[in-house]
Design a protein around this motif. Sequence first.
Motif, PDB file in Angstrom:
ATOM      1  N   GLY A   3       0.677  -1.323  -0.335  1.00  8.69           N
ATOM      2  CA  GLY A   3       0.013  -0.224  -0.104  1.00  8.69           C
ATOM      3  C   GLY A   3       0.771   1.186  -0.251  1.00  8.69           C
ATOM      4  N   ARG A   4       2.432   0.704   0.432  1.00 14.10           N
ATOM      5  CA  ARG A   4       3.329   3.079   0.113  1.00 14.10           C
ATOM      6  C   ARG A   4       3.241   3.006  -1.263  1.00 14.10           C
ATOM      7  N   GLN A   5       4.016   3.038  -1.160  1.00 15.01           N
ATOM      8  CA  GLN A   5       4.308   4.222  -2.489  1.00 15.01           C
ATOM      9  C   GLN A   5       5.733   4.114  -2.485  1.00 15.01           C
ATOM     10  N   PRO A   6       6.863   4.398  -3.415  1.00 18.51           N
ATOM     11  CA  PRO A   6       7.667   3.863  -4.023  1.00 18.51           C
ATOM     12  C   PRO A   6       8.146   5.816  -2.994  1.00 18.51           C
ATOM     13  N   ARG A   7       9.621   5.240  -2.152  1.00 19.55           N
ATOM     14  CA  ARG A   7      10.290   7.047  -1.628  1.00 19.55           C
ATOM     15  C   ARG A   7      11.507   7.055  -1.828  1.00 19.55           C
ATOM     16  N   SER A   8      11.396   8.104  -2.157  1.00 17.44           N
ATOM     17  CA  SER A   8      13.042   9.000  -2.426  1.00 17.44           C
ATOM     18  C   SER A   8      13.882   9.841  -1.771  1.00 17.44           C
ATOM     19  N   PHE A   9      14.518   9.870  -2.037  1.00 18.70           N
ATOM     20  CA  PHE A   9      15.906  10.327  -1.269  1.00 18.70           C
ATOM     21  C   PHE A   9      16.510  11.462  -1.271  1.00 18.70           C
ATOM     22  N   ARG A  10      16.490  12.415  -1.474  1.00 19.08           N
ATOM     23  CA  ARG A  10      18.558  13.191  -1.703  1.00 19.08           C
ATOM     24  C   ARG A  10      19.253  12.950  -1.197  1.00 19.08           C
ATOM     25  N   ILE A  62      32.399  21.778  -4.192  1.00 19.30           N
ATOM     26  CA  ILE A  62      31.687  22.714  -4.796  1.00 19.30           C
ATOM     27  C   ILE A  62      30.567  22.009  -5.463  1.00 19.30           C
ATOM     28  N   ARG A  63      31.514  20.166  -6.891  1.00 18.71           N
ATOM     29  CA  ARG A  63      31.250  19.563  -7.714  1.00 18.71           C
ATOM     30  C   ARG A  63      29.947  18.928  -7.069  1.00 18.71           C
ATOM     31  N   GLU A  64      30.603  18.049  -5.433  1.00 20.44           N
ATOM     32  CA  GLU A  64      29.177  17.711  -5.098  1.00 20.44           C
ATOM     33  C   GLU A  64      27.602  19.072  -4.432  1.00 20.44           C
ATOM     34  N   THR A  65      28.968  20.343  -4.293  1.00 26.18           N
ATOM     35  CA  THR A  65      27.116  21.221  -4.736  1.00 26.18           C
ATOM     36  C   THR A  65      25.741  20.800  -5.329  1.00 26.18           C
ATOM     37  N   VAL A  66      26.957  20.895  -6.718  1.00 24.85           N
ATOM     38  CA  VAL A  66      25.789  20.992  -7.693  1.00 24.85           C
ATOM     39  C   VAL A  66      25.102  19.221  -8.209  1.00 24.85           C
ATOM     40  N   VAL A  67      26.300  18.627  -7.889  1.00 27.27           N
ATOM     41  CA  VAL A  67      25.990  16.929  -7.538  1.00 27.27           C
ATOM     42  C   VAL A  67      24.261  16.819  -6.927  1.00 27.27           C
ATOM     43  N   ARG A  68      24.168  17.319  -5.522  1.00 28.58           N
ATOM     44  CA  ARG A  68      23.055  18.189  -5.160  1.00 28.58           C
ATOM     45  C   ARG A  68      21.911  18.676  -5.362  1.00 28.58           C
ATOM     46  N   ILE A  69      22.846  19.995  -6.294  1.00 26.94           N
ATOM     47  CA  ILE A  69      21.051  20.957  -6.209  1.00 26.94           C
ATOM     48  C   ILE A  69      20.724  20.000  -7.781  1.00 26.94           C
ATOM     49  N   ARG A  70      21.606  19.592  -8.445  1.00 29.16           N
ATOM     50  CA  ARG A  70      20.841  18.876  -9.441  1.00 29.16           C
ATOM     51  C   ARG A  70      19.959  17.570  -9.041  1.00 29.16           C
ATOM     52  N   ARG A  72      20.926  14.630  -8.604  1.00 37.40           N
ATOM     53  CA  ARG A  72      20.382  12.683  -9.974  1.00 37.40           C
ATOM     54  C   ARG A  72      21.597  11.998  -8.512  1.00 37.40           C
ATOM     55  N   ARG A  73      22.111  12.270  -7.147  1.00 40.25           N
ATOM     56  CA  ARG A  73      21.618  11.263  -6.166  1.00 40.25           C
ATOM     57  C   ARG A  73      21.319  10.707  -5.896  1.00 40.25           C
ATOM     58  N   ARG A  74      19.820   9.982  -5.507  1.00 44.99           N
ATOM     59  CA  ARG A  74      19.110   9.395  -4.578  1.00 44.99           C
ATOM     60  C   ARG A  74      19.084   8.196  -4.544  1.00 44.99           C
ATOM     61  N   ILE A  75      18.530   7.456  -3.298  1.00 49.19           N
ATOM     62  CA  ILE A  75      18.282   6.370  -1.938  1.00 49.19           C
ATOM     63  C   ILE A  75      16.393   6.908  -2.717  1.00 49.19           C
ATOM     64  N   SER A  76      16.266   5.474  -3.062  1.00 49.58           N
ATOM     65  CA  SER A  76      15.279   5.309  -3.365  1.00 49.58           C
ATOM     66  C   SER A  76      14.435   3.529  -2.216  1.00 49.58           C
ATOM     67  N   VAL A  77      13.471   3.531  -1.660  1.00 45.33           N
ATOM     68  CA  VAL A  77      13.034   2.069  -1.297  1.00 45.33           C
ATOM     69  C   VAL A  77      11.729   2.162  -1.950  1.00 45.33           C
ATOM     70  N   THR A  78      11.746   1.448  -2.405  1.00 46.10           N
ATOM     71  CA  THR A  78      10.819   0.532  -3.561  1.00 46.10           C
ATOM     72  C   THR A  78       9.998  -0.088  -3.306  1.00 46.10           C
ATOM     73  N   HIS A  79       8.871  -1.360  -3.370  1.00 46.11           N
ATOM     74  CA  HIS A  79       8.061  -2.196  -2.869  1.00 46.11           C
ATOM     75  C   HIS A  79       8.943  -3.350  -2.696  1.00 46.11           C
ATOM     76  N   ARG A  80      10.068  -3.527  -3.486  1.00 49.06           N
ATOM     77  CA  ARG A  80      10.578  -5.064  -3.680  1.00 49.06           C
ATOM     78  C   ARG A  80      12.301  -4.684  -3.558  1.00 49.06           C
ATOM     79  N   GLU A  81      12.978  -3.349  -3.607  1.00 46.27           N
ATOM     80  CA  GLU A  81      14.433  -2.872  -3.065  1.00 46.27           C
ATOM     81  C   GLU A  81      14.625  -1.703  -2.670  1.00 46.27           C
ATOM     82  N   LEU A  82      15.643  -1.767  -2.240  1.00 46.08           N
ATOM     83  CA  LEU A  82      16.669  -0.385  -1.588  1.00 46.08           C
ATOM     84  C   LEU A  82      17.452  -0.455  -3.345  1.00 46.08           C
TER      85      LEU A  82
END
Length: 153
Positions: A3-10, A62-70, A72-82
């Motif tokens: 019943g839960r939707q996949p959740r995503s975190f920067r 500064i590179r890490e800051t740009v990556v964070r702003i964009r 692109r790096r995300r942690i996702s908890v889906t229905h079947r996997e992390l």
Amino acid sequence: MSGRQPRSFRYGARLTITVPLAIVLLVVAGEMVWIATATSRYWQMVCVTVSALATLLAISMIRETVVRIRGRRRISVTHRELVVPAEGRKQRDLAIPFRDLRALEMTGGPGFRRVLRIRHAGGELAISGVMLGSVGELDEIHALLKAARKTRS
């Protein structure tokens, strides 16, 4: 996770820490160059070395800051996997099925100093609280994974 939707975190360097520190490092690099103009040859080499190191650290931050702003790096908890970001740039994200999770352990001090250690069939993984947007996000990931492990059993 029924019943839960996949959740995503920067996931990446926090802007409130990284940006000011990068600015300080660039100022230190500039001051070292300025000091090097009025010193002996030995101290010029020391100042230029410190300046180069400070500049390289600032560029990395500064590179890490740009990556964070964009985002692109995300942690996702889906229905079947992390799904967690890969360590290297060229590698693909790591997907860990819930059935492969062996142990979850929260370590460290209060607030952003906490680390979620995840043991799985392929090894061990650590998610640092300082790399997430808020203190509650690490708790939410931990709760989602615990719930997913219970439904898997």
